[in-house]
Motif scaffolding. Structure first.
Motif, mmCIF file in Angstrom:
data_model
loop_
_atom_site.group_PDB
_atom_site.id
_atom_site.type_symbol
_atom_site.label_atom_id
_atom_site.label_comp_id
_atom_site.label_asym_id
_atom_site.label_seq_id
_atom_site.Cartn_x
_atom_site.Cartn_y
_atom_site.Cartn_z
ATOM 1 N N SER A 264 0.810 -1.225 0.000
ATOM 2 C CA SER A 264 0.000 0.000 0.000
ATOM 3 C C SER A 264 0.842 1.273 0.000
ATOM 4 C CB SER A 264 -0.940 0.008 1.210
ATOM 5 O OG SER A 264 -0.195 -0.027 2.422
ATOM 6 N N LEU A 265 2.056 1.200 0.547
ATOM 7 C CA LEU A 265 2.890 2.395 0.600
ATOM 8 C C LEU A 265 3.383 2.829 -0.782
ATOM 9 C CD1 LEU A 265 5.157 2.003 3.770
ATOM 10 C CD2 LEU A 265 3.361 3.676 3.375
ATOM 11 N N MET A 266 3.372 1.905 -1.739
ATOM 12 C CA MET A 266 3.853 2.223 -3.077
ATOM 13 C C MET A 266 3.048 3.378 -3.679
ATOM 14 S SD MET A 266 6.170 1.349 -5.303
ATOM 15 C CE MET A 266 6.602 -0.373 -5.008
ATOM 16 N N ALA A 267 1.747 3.326 -3.574
ATOM 17 C CA ALA A 267 0.888 4.371 -4.122
ATOM 18 C C ALA A 267 1.109 5.694 -3.400
ATOM 19 C CB ALA A 267 -0.573 3.953 -4.011
ATOM 20 N N THR A 268 1.340 5.627 -2.090
ATOM 21 C CA THR A 268 1.595 6.839 -1.317
ATOM 22 C C THR A 268 2.863 7.529 -1.791
ATOM 23 O OG1 THR A 268 0.512 5.858 0.616
ATOM 24 C CG2 THR A 268 1.944 7.753 1.012
ATOM 25 N N LEU A 269 3.910 6.739 -2.058
ATOM 26 C CA LEU A 269 5.171 7.306 -2.531
ATOM 27 C C LEU A 269 5.024 7.953 -3.898
ATOM 28 C CD1 LEU A 269 7.873 4.685 -1.453
ATOM 29 C CD2 LEU A 269 7.444 6.932 -0.492
ATOM 30 N N LEU A 270 4.224 7.381 -4.744
ATOM 31 C CA LEU A 270 4.030 7.944 -6.080
ATOM 32 C C LEU A 270 3.383 9.319 -6.029
ATOM 33 C CD1 LEU A 270 2.859 4.749 -8.016
ATOM 34 C CD2 LEU A 270 5.039 5.944 -8.270
ATOM 35 N N ARG A 271 2.633 9.590 -4.973
ATOM 36 C CA ARG A 271 1.971 10.892 -4.828
ATOM 37 C C ARG A 271 2.775 11.861 -3.965
ATOM 38 N NH1 ARG A 271 -2.487 7.355 -3.909
ATOM 39 N NH2 ARG A 271 -2.293 7.776 -1.673
ATOM 40 N N ASP A 272 3.917 11.420 -3.487
ATOM 41 C CA ASP A 272 4.742 12.225 -2.574
ATOM 42 C C ASP A 272 5.662 13.147 -3.372
ATOM 43 O OD1 ASP A 272 6.378 13.269 -0.653
ATOM 44 O OD2 ASP A 272 6.859 11.356 0.298
ATOM 45 N N ASP A 273 5.455 14.462 -3.287
ATOM 46 C CA ASP A 273 6.259 15.399 -4.078
ATOM 47 C C ASP A 273 7.672 15.574 -3.540
ATOM 48 O OD1 ASP A 273 5.626 16.767 -1.783
ATOM 49 O OD2 ASP A 273 4.898 18.571 -2.782
ATOM 50 N N LYS A 274 7.958 14.994 -2.367
ATOM 51 C CA LYS A 274 9.313 15.070 -1.814
ATOM 52 C C LYS A 274 10.094 13.771 -2.024
ATOM 53 C CE LYS A 274 7.935 18.304 1.819
ATOM 54 N NZ LYS A 274 7.752 18.488 3.271
ATOM 55 N N PHE A 275 9.488 12.819 -2.705
ATOM 56 C CA PHE A 275 10.163 11.567 -3.019
ATOM 57 C C PHE A 275 10.725 11.687 -4.433
ATOM 58 C CE2 PHE A 275 10.553 7.265 -4.606
ATOM 59 C CZ PHE A 275 11.084 6.583 -3.527
ATOM 60 N N ARG A 276 12.062 11.600 -4.569
ATOM 61 C CA ARG A 276 12.705 11.807 -5.862
ATOM 62 C C ARG A 276 13.269 10.482 -6.365
ATOM 63 N NH1 ARG A 276 16.213 16.937 -5.668
ATOM 64 N NH2 ARG A 276 17.513 15.636 -4.333
ATOM 65 N N PHE A 277 12.759 10.027 -7.516
ATOM 66 C CA PHE A 277 13.123 8.703 -8.024
ATOM 67 C C PHE A 277 14.592 8.617 -8.430
ATOM 68 C CE2 PHE A 277 8.535 8.420 -8.325
ATOM 69 C CZ PHE A 277 8.306 7.104 -7.943
ATOM 70 N N ALA A 278 15.167 9.711 -8.917
ATOM 71 C CA ALA A 278 16.594 9.688 -9.272
ATOM 72 C C ALA A 278 17.441 9.399 -8.037
ATOM 73 C CB ALA A 278 17.001 11.020 -9.895
ATOM 74 N N ASP A 279 17.080 10.010 -6.911
ATOM 75 C CA ASP A 279 17.786 9.740 -5.656
ATOM 76 C C ASP A 279 17.542 8.305 -5.206
ATOM 77 O OD1 ASP A 279 19.086 12.139 -5.226
ATOM 78 O OD2 ASP A 279 17.376 13.038 -4.203
ATOM 79 N N ALA A 280 16.321 7.825 -5.387
ATOM 80 C CA ALA A 280 15.987 6.466 -4.981
ATOM 81 C C ALA A 280 16.849 5.445 -5.711
ATOM 82 C CB ALA A 280 14.507 6.186 -5.242
ATOM 83 N N VAL A 281 17.061 5.650 -7.021
ATOM 84 C CA VAL A 281 17.895 4.742 -7.805
ATOM 85 C C VAL A 281 19.329 4.747 -7.289
ATOM 86 C CG1 VAL A 281 18.887 4.320 -10.091
ATOM 87 C CG2 VAL A 281 16.462 4.918 -9.866
ATOM 88 N N ARG A 282 19.872 5.959 -7.008
ATOM 89 C CA ARG A 282 21.239 6.055 -6.497
ATOM 90 C C ARG A 282 21.375 5.408 -5.125
ATOM 91 N NH1 ARG A 282 21.226 11.233 -9.176
ATOM 92 N NH2 ARG A 282 20.372 12.234 -7.324
ATOM 93 N N ILE A 283 20.375 5.612 -4.281
ATOM 94 C CA ILE A 283 20.421 5.057 -2.931
ATOM 95 C C ILE A 283 20.376 3.534 -2.963
ATOM 96 C CG2 ILE A 283 19.117 4.867 -0.772
ATOM 97 C CD1 ILE A 283 18.242 7.829 -1.292
ATOM 98 N N VAL A 284 19.475 2.992 -3.778
ATOM 99 C CA VAL A 284 19.377 1.526 -3.894
ATOM 100 C C VAL A 284 20.680 0.961 -4.460
ATOM 101 C CG1 VAL A 284 18.212 -0.363 -5.085
ATOM 102 C CG2 VAL A 284 16.865 1.510 -4.116
ATOM 103 N N GLY A 285 21.280 1.652 -5.435
ATOM 104 C CA GLY A 285 22.550 1.208 -5.986
ATOM 105 C C GLY A 285 23.644 1.175 -4.938
ATOM 106 N N ALA A 286 23.696 2.218 -4.107
ATOM 107 C CA ALA A 286 24.702 2.266 -3.042
ATOM 108 C C ALA A 286 24.475 1.149 -2.029
ATOM 109 C CB ALA A 286 24.659 3.624 -2.352
ATOM 110 N N TRP A 287 23.201 0.868 -1.702
ATOM 111 C CA TRP A 287 22.901 -0.221 -0.778
ATOM 112 C C TRP A 287 23.354 -1.565 -1.352
ATOM 113 C CZ3 TRP A 287 17.167 1.344 0.607
ATOM 114 C CH2 TRP A 287 17.204 2.451 1.479
ATOM 115 N N CYS A 288 23.138 -1.757 -2.644
ATOM 116 C CA CYS A 288 23.527 -3.014 -3.295
ATOM 117 C C CYS A 288 25.043 -3.197 -3.280
ATOM 118 C CB CYS A 288 23.010 -3.049 -4.733
ATOM 119 S SG CYS A 288 21.214 -3.202 -4.867
ATOM 120 N N ILE A 289 25.770 -2.124 -3.587
ATOM 121 C CA ILE A 289 27.238 -2.191 -3.576
ATOM 122 C C ILE A 289 27.747 -2.506 -2.173
ATOM 123 C CG2 ILE A 289 29.346 -0.816 -3.852
ATOM 124 C CD1 ILE A 289 27.883 0.678 -6.117
ATOM 125 N N LYS A 290 27.163 -1.847 -1.173
ATOM 126 C CA LYS A 290 27.560 -2.096 0.203
ATOM 127 C C LYS A 290 27.295 -3.547 0.596
ATOM 128 C CE LYS A 290 26.799 -0.426 4.933
ATOM 129 N NZ LYS A 290 26.039 0.550 5.774
#
Length: 296
Positions: A264-290
């Motif tokens: 259910s949180l997925m839909a909430t994030l899509l409507r969140d104007d402070k959630f930036r997908f470019a940052d999300a991709v970088r963050i997930v990438g950093a987590w994967c490398i770690k």
């Protein structure tokens, strides 16, 4: 500032008594500890050291505010009982305050020590490069420091006593009130941060600063959004850092939710104007490398 850590308290007290510039007064504000805490330092109580107890345990901010508002000296330091001061702490930091009348408070870098009191070889921030003293002249500067995943350490901060009486202690911010407190203080004067390590910050299992509730961090984020910056460039940088922090915090919340089978949180994030997908991709990438490096 004492609560049920007698061995650490003795070390902390000894570091104050060993200063090259001795304080006018040393007061232990105990927050409802067991009787063995007083017994551990009873030999020091007298002309040099005073003991102020509490019948029950209270939130940390209660103990902090009563200590702040009870002192009658020119300067005050509220040292945590699990930390230690380097011997030249008071001499160095008071020297900065005496040399600059606009400064209301000065904090400093620190060495990490383990539970046994041994240095780990790391400091809170790197000591190579940059200015030797950082200056914060408005609340936006302080917000930028915290939004950049750093902080102004509370335990070794030394304050002008008259200034702290002018700032409200915001109990609603709980364990993150220090960030708000420094922001409010910077609204009426300047705060300095000494990059040279002058205290020892203990890392141990009994600390309560390893987890901050989601709602509390959201409240702190909203407070940062309202801070005053010096120019447009600082406002843009603060916004960028806050959006990045907001994205990272909500990603973690989303992953925990998905692991439990809740989408259910997925839909909430899509409507969140402070959630930036470019940052999300970088963050997930950093987590994967770690994760990959930790597995090797």
């Amino acid at each position: 500032m004492s609560y049920n850590r007698p061995a650490y308290l003795r070390e902390s007290l000894h570091s104050v008594l060993s200063q090259t510039k001795q304080p006018k007064k040393i007061v232990i504000y105990d927050n409802g500890s067991n009787k063995d805490v007083y017994a551990s330092i009873e030999e020091f109580i007298g002309s040099e050291v005073q003991w102020v107890e509490a019948e029950n345990n209270h939130p940390f901010i209660w103990n902090f505010s009563r200590a702040m508002l009870s002192n009658d000296s020119k300067y005050v330091v509220l040292l945590h009982d699990d930390d230690r001061l380097c011997s030249n702490f008071l001499e160095t930091q008071i020297g900065l305050l005496e040399a600059n009348d606009s400064l209301l408070a000065v904090s400093c870098n620190g060495y990490f020590i383990d539970e046994a009191g041994n240095k780990t070889g790391e400091t809170l921030v790197p000591t190579v490069g940059g200015e030797p003293i950082e200056l914060y002249t408005c609340s936006g500067h302080v917000a930028l420091k915290y939004a950049g995943n750093s902080c102004i350490p509370l335990s070794p901060a030394i304050y002008r006593s008259h200034a702290v009486r002018s700032v409200k202690f915001r109990e609603e911010f709980g364990k993150v009130f220090d960030a708000v407190y420094f922001c409010d203080l910077a609204e009426i004067g300047s705060i300095a941060y000494q990059v040279t390590p002058l205290y020892e910050c203990r890392v141990h299992a009994g600390q309560d600063s390893s987890h901050f509730p989601y709602d509390l961090m959201n409240r702190l984020e909203e407070f940062y959004w309202s801070r005053t910056c010096m120019n447009d460039a600082e406002r843009i940088k603060l916004r960028d850092l806050l959006v990045r922090q907001h994205t990272a915090r909500n990603l973690k919340r989303l992953f925990h939710s998905v692991k439990k089978g809740n989408l259910s949180l997925m839909a909430t994030l899509l409507r969140d104007d402070k959630f930036r997908f470019a940052d999300a991709v970088r963050i997930v990438g950093a987590w994967c490398i770690k994760y990959v490096f930790q597995r090797r």
